[in-house]
Write a protein that holds these residues in place. Structure first.
Motif, short mmCIF file in Angstrom:
data_model
loop_
_atom_site.label_atom_id
_atom_site.label_comp_id
_atom_site.label_asym_id
_atom_site.label_seq_id
_atom_site.Cartn_x
_atom_site.Cartn_y
_atom_site.Cartn_z
N VAL A 25 72.26 68.20 -38.60
CA VAL A 25 73.85 67.88 -38.94
C VAL A 25 74.13 66.57 -38.06
CG1 VAL A 25 75.84 68.54 -38.55
CG2 VAL A 25 74.20 70.42 -38.79
N LEU A 26 74.79 65.72 -39.07
CA LEU A 26 75.32 64.54 -38.47
C LEU A 26 76.43 64.67 -37.82
CD1 LEU A 26 75.64 62.40 -42.06
CD2 LEU A 26 74.15 61.98 -40.04
N VAL A 27 76.37 64.04 -36.35
CA VAL A 27 77.41 64.25 -35.48
C VAL A 27 78.18 62.99 -35.22
CG1 VAL A 27 76.14 66.05 -34.18
CG2 VAL A 27 75.75 63.80 -33.73
N GLN A 28 79.62 63.13 -34.67
CA GLN A 28 80.31 61.91 -34.74
C GLN A 28 80.45 61.67 -33.25
OE1 GLN A 28 84.09 62.47 -36.91
NE2 GLN A 28 82.89 62.36 -38.61
N SER A 29 79.09 61.32 -32.77
CA SER A 29 79.17 60.79 -30.98
C SER A 29 77.98 60.35 -30.98
CB SER A 29 79.40 62.38 -30.26
OG SER A 29 78.30 63.18 -30.54
N GLY A 30 77.66 59.79 -29.65
CA GLY A 30 76.68 59.04 -29.41
C GLY A 30 76.84 57.89 -29.76
N GLU A 85 86.06 73.78 -51.66
CA GLU A 85 85.39 72.69 -52.00
C GLU A 85 86.10 71.30 -51.71
OE1 GLU A 85 83.94 74.61 -56.47
OE2 GLU A 85 85.66 73.11 -56.44
N ARG A 86 87.47 71.45 -51.65
CA ARG A 86 88.20 70.21 -51.09
C ARG A 86 88.03 70.18 -49.66
NH1 ARG A 86 90.94 66.57 -52.84
NH2 ARG A 86 91.22 67.71 -54.80
N LEU A 87 87.87 71.09 -48.77
CA LEU A 87 87.53 70.96 -47.64
C LEU A 87 86.26 70.26 -47.16
CD1 LEU A 87 88.83 74.40 -46.02
CD2 LEU A 87 89.85 72.00 -45.62
N GLU A 88 85.37 70.69 -47.97
CA GLU A 88 83.84 70.15 -47.74
C GLU A 88 83.97 68.56 -47.94
OE1 GLU A 88 79.76 69.95 -46.88
OE2 GLU A 88 81.56 71.12 -46.18
N TRP A 89 84.76 68.37 -49.24
CA TRP A 89 84.65 67.05 -49.58
C TRP A 89 85.44 66.25 -48.57
CZ3 TRP A 89 89.23 63.98 -50.64
CH2 TRP A 89 89.15 62.85 -51.37
N GLU A 90 86.78 66.76 -48.00
CA GLU A 90 87.36 65.98 -46.88
C GLU A 90 86.35 65.80 -45.64
OE1 GLU A 90 90.92 68.54 -46.47
OE2 GLU A 90 91.80 67.50 -48.25
N ARG A 91 85.44 66.80 -45.45
CA ARG A 91 84.58 66.55 -44.32
C ARG A 91 83.73 65.23 -44.47
NH1 ARG A 91 79.50 68.55 -42.09
NH2 ARG A 91 78.94 69.57 -44.15
N ALA A 92 83.26 65.13 -45.63
CA ALA A 92 82.60 63.96 -46.15
C ALA A 92 83.13 62.85 -45.95
CB ALA A 92 81.76 64.20 -47.57
N VAL A 93 84.50 62.86 -46.46
CA VAL A 93 85.26 61.69 -46.49
C VAL A 93 85.58 61.19 -45.30
CG1 VAL A 93 87.63 60.67 -46.71
CG2 VAL A 93 86.42 62.04 -48.85
N ARG A 94 85.75 62.24 -44.05
CA ARG A 94 85.87 61.82 -42.57
C ARG A 94 84.48 61.26 -42.13
NH1 ARG A 94 88.93 66.79 -43.07
NH2 ARG A 94 87.03 67.89 -41.94
N ASP A 95 83.45 61.80 -42.43
CA ASP A 95 82.41 61.44 -41.95
C ASP A 95 81.94 60.18 -42.35
OD1 ASP A 95 79.92 62.40 -40.16
OD2 ASP A 95 78.91 61.23 -41.77
N LEU A 109 84.12 57.75 -43.50
CA LEU A 109 85.32 56.77 -42.90
C LEU A 109 85.19 56.75 -41.18
CD1 LEU A 109 87.90 55.49 -43.02
CD2 LEU A 109 89.04 57.66 -42.19
N TRP A 110 84.65 57.56 -40.59
CA TRP A 110 84.16 57.53 -39.06
C TRP A 110 83.05 56.41 -39.07
CZ3 TRP A 110 79.70 58.20 -36.34
CH2 TRP A 110 79.78 58.04 -34.68
N THR A 111 82.20 56.71 -39.99
CA THR A 111 80.97 55.65 -39.71
C THR A 111 81.40 54.32 -40.00
OG1 THR A 111 79.38 57.65 -40.45
CG2 THR A 111 78.54 55.39 -40.83
#
Length: 106
Positions: free
Chosen positions: A50-55, A89-99, A101-103
């Motif tokens: 899983v991709l993490v937003q830390s490190g 489906e929207r929640l999963e898409w939003e998770r991808a958008v957030r990831d 964007l974070w990147t």
């Protein structure tokens, strides 16, 4: 890399980025996107698959210059969103958008 790249990206690129693909298959596209996005990201972001937003580490793996670089990722999000019909489906898409964007903010 083109490995695991969603077929919609190939379709779009092979037509000079002028013709958009048919609506994505919402049952399979999220998995295809995550597999490809995971390959584009540095390995230090991957923990237990899983991709993490830390490190921290180098972002050179994600440096994809050229007309098809990160633009393809953004178009995938656009196509995906156009096929979203349910809250799940929207929640999963939003998770991808957030990831993504974070990147991009790193």
């Amino acid at each position: 890399p083109t490995t695991k790249r969603p077929g919609e990206v190939h379709y779009w690129v092979s037509r000079g980025r002028k013709t958009e693909p048919e609506p994505v298959d919402i049952a399979t596209f999220p998995m295809e996107f995550w597999a490809w996005w995971g390959l584009l990201n540095p390995q230090w972001r991957v923990k237990e698959g899983v991709l993490v937003q830390s490190g921290s580490g180098s972002w050179t793996e994600l440096e994809k210059p050229g007309i098809n670089g990160l633009l393809s990722v953004l178009y995938c999000l656009k196509w995906w969103e156009a096929s979203v019909e349910t809250d799940v489906e929207r929640l999963e898409w939003e998770r991808a958008v957030r990831d993504v964007l974070w990147t991009l903010e790193q």
